[in-house]
Design an enzyme around this catalytic site. Structure first.
Site, PDB file in Angstrom:
ATOM      1  N   PHE A 138       0.867  -1.180   0.000  1.00  0.00           N
ATOM      2  CA  PHE A 138       0.000   0.000   0.000  1.00  0.00           C
ATOM      3  C   PHE A 138       0.897   1.221   0.000  1.00  0.00           C
ATOM      4  O   PHE A 138       1.617   1.481   0.960  1.00  0.00           O
ATOM      5  CB  PHE A 138      -0.934   0.046   1.208  1.00  0.00           C
ATOM      6  CG  PHE A 138      -1.872   1.222   1.147  1.00  0.00           C
ATOM      7  CD1 PHE A 138      -3.045   1.151   0.416  1.00  0.00           C
ATOM      8  CD2 PHE A 138      -1.568   2.410   1.788  1.00  0.00           C
ATOM      9  CE1 PHE A 138      -3.903   2.243   0.327  1.00  0.00           C
ATOM     10  CE2 PHE A 138      -2.408   3.508   1.704  1.00  0.00           C
ATOM     11  CZ  PHE A 138      -3.588   3.416   0.971  1.00  0.00           C
ATOM     12  N   ASP A 223       9.810   2.491   1.263  1.00  0.00           N
ATOM     13  CA  ASP A 223       8.646   3.324   1.558  1.00  0.00           C
ATOM     14  C   ASP A 223       8.431   3.296   3.069  1.00  0.00           C
ATOM     15  O   ASP A 223       7.864   2.349   3.606  1.00  0.00           O
ATOM     16  CB  ASP A 223       7.430   2.791   0.810  1.00  0.00           C
ATOM     17  CG  ASP A 223       6.140   3.543   1.155  1.00  0.00           C
ATOM     18  OD1 ASP A 223       6.186   4.458   2.005  1.00  0.00           O
ATOM     19  OD2 ASP A 223       5.089   3.201   0.578  1.00  0.00           O
ATOM     20  N   LYS A 252       3.716  11.416   6.583  1.00  0.00           N
ATOM     21  CA  LYS A 252       2.924  11.270   7.800  1.00  0.00           C
ATOM     22  C   LYS A 252       3.536  12.005   8.996  1.00  0.00           C
ATOM     23  O   LYS A 252       3.304  13.187   9.179  1.00  0.00           O
ATOM     24  CB  LYS A 252       2.678   9.797   8.099  1.00  0.00           C
ATOM     25  CG  LYS A 252       1.795   9.117   7.064  1.00  0.00           C
ATOM     26  CD  LYS A 252       1.312   7.772   7.519  1.00  0.00           C
ATOM     27  CE  LYS A 252       0.529   7.033   6.433  1.00  0.00           C
ATOM     28  NZ  LYS A 252      -0.705   7.692   6.017  1.00  0.00           N
TER      29      LYS A 252
END
Length: 412
Positions: A138, A223, A252
């Site tokens: 994801f 990632d 984030k």
């Protein structure tokens, strides 16, 4: 509360399925709804709120900078971007950074960089570059990214998709090597698959991938949008295997829970493929984001939050593993990124999250079977113990122990 839920449902596209709680304010590890009820935040916005809600140092940095200069344009220099990127590169050990806003934008930046590096540096024939990804990944919601997802819902109705991606099983280094061809530019991998269900690969997996990529002149791009900046007990999750990637994606937590701030970082030869006009972002690298990102990185170091995540994560993991409830299939994770996998026949994950909400804990399920526990890194032992007690009592009330006891729990 019901009126506000109805209003959002009436005017907002139904691309989320929220729990029936309407939040009003947050402080540290706590959230309050519009009726004044307090909840322990065990999700921290998918790691975006790693520093807790409304951390005074971050709010002060935001407020001070907003009163000076928030968003000019990258058509000009600012006095905040250079110092921010210097600190970011020094903290991560990377050579250069390209600032963006969301994690998905940073991943897209990584893909563009990898392809252009493949053509301009490695010598891959034009239009033939391939990037290896993992099943269960994801990396965001753009059409390019969902095109290499293995989740049917993420892809349904959004094609056609960009070619040039090869998918291999996560945690299988031999499968990576078998997939590499002379046209392979990069391998994009999450050190721990978050949305995939908090899937932790076998020990040594990333180290093996590092050796394979180096041998084949393939970029290893990690990632770490969700796993980076202390979440797993190290600054970066890839450090559990003692490796350094060629490219790194952060987001984030980089925005301190206040702003969308992300970046793609890489070694010189990768980043030097960009020329003025090749890539950009209206808001990427703005002074407000740079000020908050700088404060967040300093806070990470000053409050030793990676070490705190390691200690509090061990406490939470041990407590969850001690529950030994028949509805629990597996407990896995690192640091404060933990997944509790449930048997849906005994207790669906969504139902359990709803019961936890009533009991004063907020979290969210993923893939219908896994409940994620990823609280702000500022959480303390008292809150961990409160969470464990509440999780245990909620489990017992929702799925009593008289259910057939599982012979073993899978511990990862």
């Amino acid at each position: 509360m019901d009126k506000l839920i109805k209003l959002e449902r009436q005017y907002c596209a139904r691309n989320y399925h929220p729990l029936p709680v309407v939040l009003h304010k947050g402080q540290g590890v706590w959230l309050w709804d519009v009726d004044g009820k307090r909840y322990l935040d065990m999700m921290s916005a998918y790691s975006a709120v790693s520093f807790g809600h409304s951390h005074p140092a971050l709010v002060a940095a935001l407020t001070e900078q907003a009163q000076l200069l928030a968003v000019p344009s990258r058509a000009f220099y600012s006095d905040r971007l250079g110092p921010f990127l210097e600190l970011l590169c020094e903290t991560t050990g990377m050579a250069k950074a390209l600032p963006m806003n969301t994690g998905a934008e940073a991943v897209e930046t990584a893909l563009k960089a990898a392809r252009k590096w493949g053509y301009k540096v490695k010598g891959i024939p034009d239009g033939r570059a391939e990037i290896v990804v993992c099943k269960g990944n994801f990396a965001g919601r753009t059409t390019t990214i969902v095109g290499f997802s293995s989740e049917p819902q993420y892809r349904d109705g959004f094609g056609p998709y960009a070619p040039g991606f090869v998918s291999v099983p996560f945690g299988d280094a031999a499968a990576l090597e078998a997939a590499i061809t002379p046209h392979t530019a990069a391998f994009l991998v999450e050190p721990i698959q978050g949305e995939g269900g908090i899937i932790v690969p076998p020990a040594g997996y990333l180290a093996a991938c590092r050796e394979i990529c180096s041998r084949h002149d393939v970029l290893l791009i990690c990632d770490e949008v969700q796993t980076g900046l202390g979440r797993t007990g190290h600054l970066l999750a890839c450090q559990h295997d003692g490796i350094k990637p060629d490219g790194l994606v952060l987001g984030k937590a980089l925005g301190g829970g206040l702003l969308p701030v992300s970046a793609f970082l890489a070694r010189h030869d990768v980043m030097n493929v960009f020329n003025p006009g090749d890539h950009g972002s209206t808001f990427g690298g703005n002074p407000l984001a740079a000020a908050v990102g700088t404060a967040a990185l300093r806070l990470l170091q000053e409050e030793r939050l990676a070490e705190r995540a390691r200690a509090m994560g061990s406490r939470l993991l041990e407590g969850l593993r001690a529950l030994r409830h028949p509805a629990i299939r597996a407990v896995r994770g690192r640091g404060l990124l933990i997944g509790l996998e449930l048997d849906p026949a005994l207790l669906p994950a969504r139902l359990f999250c709803e019961r936890l909400m009533v009991a004063g804990i907020l979290s969210k399920e993923t893939h219908d079977t896994v409940v994620r526990f990823a609280p702000p890194l500022v959480i303390g032992p008292e809150e961990i113990d409160l969470a464990l007690a509440t999780i245990g009592s909620t489990l017992e009330a929702a799925a009593p122990m008289q259910a057939p006891r599982a012979a073993d729990h899978m511990i990862v």
